[in-house]
Design a protein around this motif. Structure first.
Motif, short mmCIF file in Angstrom:
data_model
loop_
_atom_site.label_atom_id
_atom_site.label_comp_id
_atom_site.label_asym_id
_atom_site.label_seq_id
_atom_site.Cartn_x
_atom_site.Cartn_y
_atom_site.Cartn_z
N MET A 1 -19.22 -16.18 20.57
CA MET A 1 -20.26 -15.67 19.37
C MET A 1 -19.76 -16.28 18.31
SD MET A 1 -21.66 -12.22 17.99
CE MET A 1 -20.39 -11.85 17.32
N THR A 2 -20.30 -17.16 17.60
CA THR A 2 -20.17 -17.72 16.22
C THR A 2 -21.16 -17.51 15.40
OG1 THR A 2 -20.93 -19.95 16.60
CG2 THR A 2 -18.64 -19.77 17.28
N THR A 3 -21.14 -17.47 13.87
CA THR A 3 -22.15 -17.03 13.35
C THR A 3 -22.26 -18.24 12.17
OG1 THR A 3 -20.76 -16.25 11.38
CG2 THR A 3 -21.07 -14.66 13.30
N THR A 4 -23.53 -18.41 11.60
CA THR A 4 -23.48 -19.12 10.34
C THR A 4 -22.64 -18.82 9.23
OG1 THR A 4 -25.01 -20.14 8.84
CG2 THR A 4 -25.51 -17.97 9.33
N THR A 5 -22.08 -19.75 8.86
CA THR A 5 -20.91 -19.41 7.73
C THR A 5 -21.63 -19.57 6.27
OG1 THR A 5 -20.03 -21.89 7.92
CG2 THR A 5 -19.02 -20.27 9.08
N ASP A 6 -22.58 -20.26 6.18
CA ASP A 6 -23.01 -20.70 4.85
C ASP A 6 -23.07 -19.42 3.94
OD1 ASP A 6 -23.28 -23.02 5.66
OD2 ASP A 6 -25.46 -22.92 5.76
N GLY A 7 -23.50 -18.09 4.03
CA GLY A 7 -23.49 -16.89 3.40
C GLY A 7 -22.12 -16.67 2.91
N PHE A 8 -21.12 -16.49 3.68
CA PHE A 8 -19.67 -16.18 3.66
C PHE A 8 -19.31 -17.32 2.45
CE2 PHE A 8 -20.50 -13.74 6.93
CZ PHE A 8 -19.98 -12.51 6.81
N ARG A 9 -19.45 -18.68 2.78
CA ARG A 9 -18.67 -19.77 2.14
C ARG A 9 -19.23 -19.43 0.84
NH1 ARG A 9 -20.08 -23.80 4.86
NH2 ARG A 9 -17.86 -24.57 5.70
N ALA A 10 -20.34 -19.38 0.40
CA ALA A 10 -21.00 -18.93 -0.76
C ALA A 10 -20.21 -17.91 -1.79
CB ALA A 10 -22.60 -18.93 -0.94
N ARG A 11 -19.70 -16.73 -0.98
CA ARG A 11 -19.22 -15.77 -1.82
C ARG A 11 -17.82 -15.80 -1.81
NH1 ARG A 11 -23.30 -13.47 1.53
NH2 ARG A 11 -21.93 -12.75 2.89
N LEU A 12 -17.07 -16.54 -1.03
CA LEU A 12 -15.76 -16.56 -0.84
C LEU A 12 -15.20 -16.92 -2.19
CD1 LEU A 12 -14.48 -18.51 2.33
CD2 LEU A 12 -13.75 -16.14 1.55
N GLY A 13 -15.51 -17.75 -2.91
CA GLY A 13 -14.96 -18.12 -4.18
C GLY A 13 -14.12 -19.32 -4.01
N ARG A 14 -13.47 -19.91 -5.12
CA ARG A 14 -12.56 -20.74 -4.79
C ARG A 14 -11.10 -20.52 -4.59
NH1 ARG A 14 -15.49 -23.15 -9.13
NH2 ARG A 14 -16.31 -25.38 -8.68
N PHE A 15 -10.99 -19.06 -5.09
CA PHE A 15 -9.52 -18.65 -4.95
C PHE A 15 -9.67 -17.09 -4.63
CE2 PHE A 15 -9.58 -21.66 -8.21
CZ PHE A 15 -8.79 -22.67 -7.62
N GLY A 16 -8.80 -16.69 -3.41
CA GLY A 16 -8.70 -15.57 -2.98
C GLY A 16 -7.19 -15.08 -3.02
N VAL A 17 -6.78 -13.91 -2.56
CA VAL A 17 -5.29 -13.35 -2.53
C VAL A 17 -4.98 -12.95 -1.20
CG1 VAL A 17 -3.87 -11.73 -3.48
CG2 VAL A 17 -5.78 -12.71 -5.01
N TRP A 18 -3.65 -13.56 -0.69
CA TRP A 18 -3.24 -12.98 0.56
C TRP A 18 -1.97 -12.02 0.15
CZ3 TRP A 18 1.30 -12.71 3.31
CH2 TRP A 18 1.33 -12.70 4.66
N LEU A 19 -2.08 -10.94 0.75
CA LEU A 19 -1.01 -9.82 0.60
C LEU A 19 -0.31 -9.47 1.74
CD1 LEU A 19 -3.34 -7.26 -1.49
CD2 LEU A 19 -1.80 -9.00 -2.41
N ALA A 20 1.19 -9.61 1.46
CA ALA A 20 1.95 -9.50 2.62
C ALA A 20 1.97 -8.00 3.07
CB ALA A 20 3.45 -9.68 2.14
N PRO A 21 1.95 -8.04 4.36
CA PRO A 21 1.78 -6.61 5.07
C PRO A 21 3.23 -5.81 5.11
CG PRO A 21 1.63 -8.08 6.77
CD PRO A 21 1.63 -8.93 5.72
N ALA A 22 4.17 -6.72 5.11
CA ALA A 22 5.61 -6.24 4.91
C ALA A 22 6.40 -6.88 4.09
CB ALA A 22 6.29 -5.93 6.53
N PRO A 23 7.31 -6.46 3.47
CA PRO A 23 7.63 -5.02 3.20
C PRO A 23 6.57 -4.27 2.16
CG PRO A 23 9.07 -6.14 2.17
CD PRO A 23 8.30 -7.28 2.64
N VAL A 24 5.92 -5.30 1.55
CA VAL A 24 5.25 -4.79 0.15
C VAL A 24 4.03 -3.87 0.54
CG1 VAL A 24 3.78 -5.47 -1.73
CG2 VAL A 24 5.77 -6.89 -1.09
#
Length: 324
Positions: A1-24
């Motif tokens: 099952m795949t979904t349309t991605t357009d709505g998510f693409r429009a809300r993602l924004g140019r930049f996001g953040v990846w946070l390290a699970p460990a150790p932080v």
């Protein structure tokens, strides 16, 4: 099952953040996470992504729920949820529950990871990343995605609530990227230079989501920044999929000798003042990324968000989507 991605693409924004699970994050209390992720949202970043290890430190869906509840509009992604930690039916149910509770805000990043192998290799319900030593990660992921789709279909037939959420694969090589194109909604590559982003977009085509991660080092002195980057690079395995991916992109023995050549370090790690960091992040967008996830190596979550705050003003329209 795949979904349309357009709505998510429009809300993602140019930049996001990846946070390290460990150790932080493993050492960060929930109350402090709520506070800091609200800061990230206020700074204008479009998404926050967290991962999980083979044995924690925090269960991914409980963790995602905490972050979703602490924010109003921020998209939240798993980067990654490990297929070896739960059955496909459990993965589908966990994601579907959050997608229904927080519509349009969940992205499910999936990866094989490196986990002990147990069980029947032909049984897609076996919670193992690699059921046999000769089962390729692509084959494991393909079976897992098919089983997730079957679980979703069963739930729908039973009258279960449904809400769309994209499935993105931790894809580096051409075969996994092709699987992300044909059987998922896109890719979430990790530890990649800009050249990989261009290659991934070529394989994925224009319609799938592409959300790479980029490490930034808030250090304007090139010598000091490269020394810091070499310590990070030395912590990785020479046989890891990330190293193999870099070799596939044309980096050779000379690049990996003596802690890493300047070419490898400069391509793999963004460093410099905020303007230089913003230029590197924008290069990923120009190469075809829908959004770029910024990873800040820092001893605490507060310190990482402080660095993001210094960077935010230098980013071009950080809160705006890349494709409208």
């Amino acid at each position: 099952m795949t979904t349309t991605t357009d709505g998510f693409r429009a809300r993602l924004g140019r930049f996001g953040v990846w946070l390290a699970p460990a150790p932080v994050l493993g050492a960060t209390p929930a109350a402090l996470e709520r506070e800091q992720v609200a800061r990230i949202e206020a700074l204008g970043f479009g998404s926050v992504w967290v991962g999980e290890g083979a044995h924690g430190p925090k269960e991914i869906f409980a963790h995602l729920a905490l972050l979703l509840a602490a924010t109003d509009r921020l998209l939240v992604g798993s980067g990654i949820a490990r297929v070896g930690n739960r059955t496909p039916a459990a993965m589908q149910a966990g994601a579907a529950t959050l997608a229904e509770a927080f519509p349009g805000r969940l992205l499910l990043g999936l990866g094989v990871g490196i986990t002990a192998n147990t069980g029947d290799p032909q049984d897609p319900q076996v919670p193992a990343a690699r059921a046999t030593s000769d089962a390729s990660p692509v084959a494991v992921m393909r079976r897992y995605l098919d089983a997730m789709t079957a679980a979703a279909d069963t739930d729908a037939a039973a009258g279960g609530l449904a809400a769309p959420f994209p499935r993105l694969l931790a894809a580096l090589g051409p075969r996994m990227l092709a699987l992300a194109r044909d059987h998922a909604d896109g890719a979430h590559p990790f530890s990649v230079p800009v050249a990989h982003t261009a290659l991934a977009r070529e394989i994925l085509g224009p319609d799938k989501l592409l959300v790479p991660e980029q490490v930034i080092l808030d250090e304007p002195d090139p010598t000091a920044a490269r020394a810091l980057a070499r310590r990070h690079l030395a912590a990785g395995s020479p046989t890891s999929p990330y190293t193999r991916n870099l070799r596939r992109l044309g980096y050779g023995d000379d690049d990996f000798a003596h802690g890493g050549s300047d070419r490898l370090i400069d391509d793999r790690f963004a460093h410099g003042d905020p303007a230089a960091l913003a230029r590197r992040l924008t290069e990923h967008l120009d190469a075809g990324a829908d959004s770029v996830l910024i990873r800040v190596p820092a001893p605490t979550l507060n310190a990482a968000v402080d660095t993001l705050a210094r960077l935010a003003d230098a980013l071009p329209d950080a809160s705006l989507p890349q494709h409208i």
